[in-house]
Motif scaffolding. Structure first.
Motif, short mmCIF file in Angstrom:
data_model
loop_
_atom_site.label_atom_id
_atom_site.label_comp_id
_atom_site.label_asym_id
_atom_site.label_seq_id
_atom_site.Cartn_x
_atom_site.Cartn_y
_atom_site.Cartn_z
N GLY A 148 19.61 29.54 59.85
CA GLY A 148 19.04 29.42 61.49
C GLY A 148 18.48 30.22 62.53
N HIS A 149 18.91 31.80 62.16
CA HIS A 149 18.43 33.06 62.79
C HIS A 149 17.19 33.46 62.21
CE1 HIS A 149 22.23 33.60 64.97
NE2 HIS A 149 22.37 32.33 65.08
N LYS A 150 15.98 33.44 63.41
CA LYS A 150 14.75 33.90 62.58
C LYS A 150 14.84 35.42 62.64
CE LYS A 150 12.58 29.40 62.53
NZ LYS A 150 11.58 29.17 63.27
N TYR A 196 10.97 39.72 63.56
CA TYR A 196 11.33 38.58 63.81
C TYR A 196 9.65 37.56 63.55
CZ TYR A 196 10.66 34.22 66.49
OH TYR A 196 11.03 32.56 66.96
N GLU A 197 10.55 36.47 62.65
CA GLU A 197 9.41 36.07 61.71
C GLU A 197 8.16 36.77 60.83
OE1 GLU A 197 8.62 32.49 61.53
OE2 GLU A 197 9.30 31.68 63.06
N TYR A 253 14.23 35.13 55.74
CA TYR A 253 14.47 35.53 57.24
C TYR A 253 15.31 36.57 56.20
CZ TYR A 253 12.07 31.54 59.62
OH TYR A 253 11.61 30.63 59.93
N SER A 254 15.37 36.80 55.29
CA SER A 254 16.20 38.44 55.38
C SER A 254 15.86 38.91 54.95
CB SER A 254 17.24 37.65 53.47
OG SER A 254 16.15 37.85 52.49
N SER A 255 16.48 40.30 55.12
CA SER A 255 15.82 41.84 55.18
C SER A 255 15.96 42.34 54.66
CB SER A 255 15.69 41.65 57.23
OG SER A 255 15.55 42.97 57.28
N GLU A 256 15.28 43.74 54.69
CA GLU A 256 15.46 44.75 53.42
C GLU A 256 16.04 46.10 54.86
OE1 GLU A 256 15.01 44.00 48.93
OE2 GLU A 256 13.45 45.07 50.25
N LEU A 257 16.34 47.20 54.58
CA LEU A 257 16.37 48.88 55.69
C LEU A 257 16.12 49.65 54.37
CD1 LEU A 257 15.94 50.21 57.81
CD2 LEU A 257 18.53 50.32 57.41
N ASN A 258 15.29 50.36 54.32
CA ASN A 258 14.92 50.55 53.13
C ASN A 258 14.86 52.93 54.04
OD1 ASN A 258 13.77 49.92 50.51
ND2 ASN A 258 12.49 48.65 52.40
#
Lengths: 114, 115
Positions: B28-30, B50-51, B72-77
Protein backbone atom coordinates in the motif's frame (compact mmCIF):
# COMPACT_ATOMS: atom_id res chain seq x y z
CA UNK A 1 21.72 24.40 4.93
CA UNK A 2 19.75 21.79 6.88
CA UNK A 3 21.10 20.80 10.26
CA UNK A 4 19.92 18.48 13.03
CA UNK A 5 22.01 18.23 16.20
CA UNK A 6 21.47 15.74 18.98
CA UNK A 7 22.87 15.79 22.49
CA UNK A 8 24.34 14.13 24.33
CA UNK A 9 26.08 11.85 21.83
CA UNK A 10 26.21 9.08 24.42
CA UNK A 11 24.72 8.41 27.80
CA UNK A 12 25.27 5.65 30.36
CA UNK A 13 22.69 5.17 33.11
CA UNK A 14 21.42 2.50 35.48
CA UNK A 15 18.05 0.81 35.37
CA UNK A 16 15.35 2.98 36.89
CA UNK A 17 16.99 6.28 35.94
CA UNK A 18 15.17 8.92 33.88
CA UNK A 19 16.89 10.28 30.77
CA UNK A 20 16.30 13.29 28.54
CA UNK A 21 17.58 13.31 24.98
CA UNK A 22 17.80 16.57 23.06
CA UNK A 23 17.38 17.46 19.40
CA UNK A 24 17.76 20.91 17.85
CA UNK A 25 17.27 21.72 14.18
CA UNK A 26 17.70 24.38 11.54
CA UNK A 27 15.72 23.72 8.36
CA UNK A 28 13.43 25.69 6.08
CA UNK A 29 9.90 24.54 5.27
CA UNK A 30 9.66 22.32 8.36
CA UNK A 31 6.93 19.67 8.20
CA UNK A 32 7.46 17.36 11.16
CA UNK A 33 10.02 15.93 13.58
CA UNK A 34 10.34 12.20 14.12
CA UNK A 35 12.08 10.06 16.72
CA UNK A 36 13.36 6.58 15.93
CA UNK A 37 15.01 3.84 18.00
CA UNK A 38 17.78 1.84 16.31
CA UNK A 39 18.90 -1.31 18.11
CA UNK A 40 20.77 -3.26 15.47
CA UNK A 41 19.77 -2.28 11.98
CA UNK A 42 16.26 -1.06 11.22
CA UNK A 43 15.31 2.26 12.87
CA UNK A 44 11.88 1.74 14.44
CA UNK A 45 9.42 4.60 14.61
CA UNK A 46 8.62 6.11 18.02
CA UNK A 47 6.92 9.49 17.58
CA UNK A 48 5.97 12.09 15.02
CA UNK A 49 5.58 15.69 16.22
CA UNK A 50 4.06 18.45 14.13
CA UNK A 51 2.68 20.97 16.63
CA UNK A 52 4.39 22.83 19.42
CA UNK A 53 3.61 22.08 23.04
CA UNK A 54 1.66 18.87 22.50
CA UNK A 55 3.27 15.98 24.33
CA UNK A 56 3.21 12.56 22.72
CA UNK A 57 3.35 9.60 25.11
CA UNK A 58 3.82 5.88 24.73
CA UNK A 59 4.34 3.98 27.97
CA UNK A 60 7.53 5.23 29.59
CA UNK A 61 8.49 7.34 26.59
CA UNK A 62 7.31 10.86 25.89
CA UNK A 63 8.31 13.65 23.54
CA UNK A 64 7.53 17.30 22.96
CA UNK A 65 8.32 19.85 20.27
CA UNK A 66 9.07 23.58 20.54
CA UNK A 67 8.78 25.10 17.04
CA UNK A 68 9.67 28.57 18.24
CA UNK A 69 12.98 27.50 19.78
CA UNK A 70 13.49 24.75 17.16
CA UNK A 71 14.06 21.79 19.44
CA UNK A 72 12.53 18.61 20.73
CA UNK A 73 13.18 16.37 23.74
CA UNK A 74 12.62 12.67 24.23
CA UNK A 75 12.14 11.51 27.82
CA UNK A 76 12.44 7.95 29.02
CA UNK A 77 11.40 7.24 32.61
CA UNK A 78 12.25 4.16 34.69
CA UNK A 79 14.79 3.00 32.11
CA UNK A 80 15.29 -0.71 31.44
CA UNK A 81 18.18 -2.59 29.81
CA UNK A 82 15.94 -3.06 26.77
CA UNK A 83 16.01 0.70 26.23
CA UNK A 84 19.70 0.46 25.28
CA UNK A 85 19.88 1.63 21.68
CA UNK A 86 20.73 4.55 19.41
CA UNK A 87 17.97 7.16 19.42
CA UNK A 88 17.70 9.11 16.18
CA UNK A 89 15.98 12.43 15.66
CA UNK A 90 14.93 13.32 12.10
CA UNK A 91 13.29 16.37 10.57
CA UNK A 92 10.95 16.07 7.58
CA UNK A 93 11.27 19.19 5.42
CA UNK A 94 10.89 20.37 1.84
CA UNK A 95 14.54 20.73 0.97
CA UNK A 96 14.79 20.65 -2.79
CA UNK A 97 12.33 17.81 -3.11
CA UNK A 98 8.70 17.65 -4.06
CA UNK A 99 7.60 15.50 -1.19
CA UNK A 100 9.88 16.10 1.74
CA UNK A 101 12.99 14.32 2.94
CA UNK A 102 14.36 13.33 6.32
CA UNK A 103 17.53 14.88 7.70
CA UNK A 104 18.86 12.92 10.68
CA UNK A 105 20.97 13.90 13.64
CA UNK A 106 24.02 11.86 14.65
CA UNK A 107 22.04 9.92 17.20
CA UNK A 108 22.36 9.46 20.95
CA UNK A 109 23.79 6.14 22.14
CA UNK A 110 21.96 5.15 25.32
CA UNK A 111 23.38 2.36 27.46
CA UNK A 112 21.33 1.16 30.44
CA UNK A 113 23.18 -1.00 32.97
CA UNK A 114 21.33 -3.41 35.28
CA UNK B 1 1.57 -7.60 7.27
CA UNK B 2 5.17 -7.71 6.13
CA UNK B 3 7.30 -4.67 6.82
CA UNK B 4 9.88 -3.18 4.49
CA UNK B 5 12.11 -5.95 3.17
CA UNK B 6 15.59 -5.50 1.77
CA UNK B 7 17.98 -7.85 0.06
CA UNK B 8 20.65 -8.95 0.36
CA UNK B 9 21.39 -8.47 4.08
CA UNK B 10 25.16 -8.46 3.59
CA UNK B 11 27.35 -7.88 0.59
CA UNK B 12 31.10 -7.80 0.06
CA UNK B 13 32.50 -6.16 -3.07
CA UNK B 14 35.85 -4.89 -4.27
CA UNK B 15 36.71 -1.40 -5.44
CA UNK B 16 35.51 -0.60 -8.96
CA UNK B 17 32.67 -3.14 -8.95
CA UNK B 18 29.01 -2.25 -9.06
CA UNK B 19 26.21 -3.33 -6.76
CA UNK B 20 22.41 -3.54 -6.85
CA UNK B 21 20.37 -3.39 -3.67
CA UNK B 22 16.68 -4.22 -3.55
CA UNK B 23 13.75 -3.04 -1.50
CA UNK B 24 10.08 -4.03 -1.21
CA UNK B 25 7.87 -1.47 0.53
CA UNK B 26 5.03 -2.10 2.94
CA UNK B 27 1.91 -3.12 1.04
CA UNK B 28 0.00 0.00 0.00
CA UNK B 29 2.99 2.33 0.30
CA UNK B 30 3.86 4.09 -2.94
CA UNK B 31 6.92 6.04 -1.81
CA UNK B 32 10.38 4.58 -1.29
CA UNK B 33 13.42 6.45 0.00
CA UNK B 34 17.04 5.33 0.25
CA UNK B 35 19.52 6.30 2.95
CA UNK B 36 23.20 5.63 3.59
CA UNK B 37 24.31 5.15 7.19
CA UNK B 38 28.02 5.20 7.89
CA UNK B 39 29.13 3.75 11.22
CA UNK B 40 28.60 6.22 14.04
CA UNK B 41 26.46 8.60 11.99
CA UNK B 42 22.78 9.11 11.34
CA UNK B 43 21.28 7.99 8.01
CA UNK B 44 21.88 10.34 5.07
CA UNK B 45 19.24 10.85 2.37
CA UNK B 46 20.13 9.52 -1.10
CA UNK B 47 16.89 9.32 -3.15
CA UNK B 48 13.14 9.44 -2.90
CA UNK B 49 10.80 7.82 -5.42
CA UNK B 50 7.07 8.16 -5.70
CA UNK B 51 4.86 6.65 -8.39
CA UNK B 52 7.98 5.45 -10.22
CA UNK B 53 9.48 8.93 -10.55
CA UNK B 54 12.44 10.45 -8.72
CA UNK B 55 11.12 13.14 -6.39
CA UNK B 56 14.29 14.03 -4.53
CA UNK B 57 18.03 13.44 -4.55
CA UNK B 58 20.62 14.02 -1.84
CA UNK B 59 24.25 15.08 -2.22
CA UNK B 60 25.58 11.89 -3.73
CA UNK B 61 27.62 11.46 -6.93
CA UNK B 62 26.16 10.23 -10.20
CA UNK B 63 27.60 6.78 -9.45
CA UNK B 64 24.45 6.34 -7.36
CA UNK B 65 21.21 5.71 -9.22
CA UNK B 66 17.86 4.15 -8.43
CA UNK B 67 14.55 3.24 -9.92
CA UNK B 68 11.09 2.22 -8.82
CA UNK B 69 9.03 -0.48 -10.50
CA UNK B 70 5.29 -0.67 -11.21
CA UNK B 71 4.81 -2.78 -8.06
CA UNK B 72 6.54 0.05 -6.09
CA UNK B 73 9.60 -2.03 -5.24
CA UNK B 74 12.90 -0.27 -5.81
CA UNK B 75 16.55 -0.84 -6.67
CA UNK B 76 19.57 1.21 -5.69
CA UNK B 77 22.59 0.89 -7.96
CA UNK B 78 26.09 2.02 -7.15
CA UNK B 79 28.80 1.93 -9.83
CA UNK B 80 32.58 2.12 -9.54
CA UNK B 81 32.54 1.32 -5.84
CA UNK B 82 34.91 3.16 -3.53
CA UNK B 83 36.07 2.16 -0.05
CA UNK B 84 34.00 5.05 1.31
CA UNK B 85 30.81 3.46 0.01
CA UNK B 86 31.03 0.88 2.79
CA UNK B 87 27.93 1.51 4.89
CA UNK B 88 24.49 0.28 5.89
CA UNK B 89 22.01 1.13 3.14
CA UNK B 90 18.51 1.62 4.43
CA UNK B 91 15.27 1.69 2.51
CA UNK B 92 12.14 3.34 3.89
CA UNK B 93 8.57 3.37 2.62
CA UNK B 94 5.69 5.70 3.38
CA UNK B 95 2.14 6.47 2.33
CA UNK B 96 3.18 10.00 1.35
CA UNK B 97 -0.20 11.53 2.00
CA UNK B 98 -0.86 14.41 4.37
CA UNK B 99 2.12 15.32 6.52
CA UNK B 100 0.59 13.69 9.57
CA UNK B 101 0.60 10.32 7.81
CA UNK B 102 3.98 10.67 6.12
CA UNK B 103 5.86 8.39 8.51
CA UNK B 104 8.78 6.57 6.94
CA UNK B 105 9.16 2.93 8.00
CA UNK B 106 12.59 1.38 7.59
CA UNK B 107 13.84 -1.99 6.51
CA UNK B 108 16.71 -3.81 8.22
CA UNK B 109 19.16 -2.58 5.61
CA UNK B 110 21.92 -4.03 3.48
CA UNK B 111 25.41 -3.97 4.97
CA UNK B 112 27.84 -3.25 2.11
CA UNK B 113 31.55 -3.77 2.62
CA UNK B 114 33.92 -2.57 -0.10
CA UNK B 115 37.43 -4.05 0.04
Amino acid sequence: EDKVVQSPLSLVVHEGDTVTLNCSYEVTNFRSLLWYKQEKKAPTFLFMLTSSGIEKKSGRLSSILDKKELFSILNITATQTGDSAVYLCAVDWLGGTSYGKLTFGQGTILTVHP
Amino acid sequence: DAGVTQSPTHLIKTRGQHVTLRCSPISGHKSVSWYQQVLGQGPQFIFQYYEKEERGRGNFPDRFSARQFPNYSSELNVNALLLGDSALYLCASSLLQAVAKNIQYFGAGTRLSVL
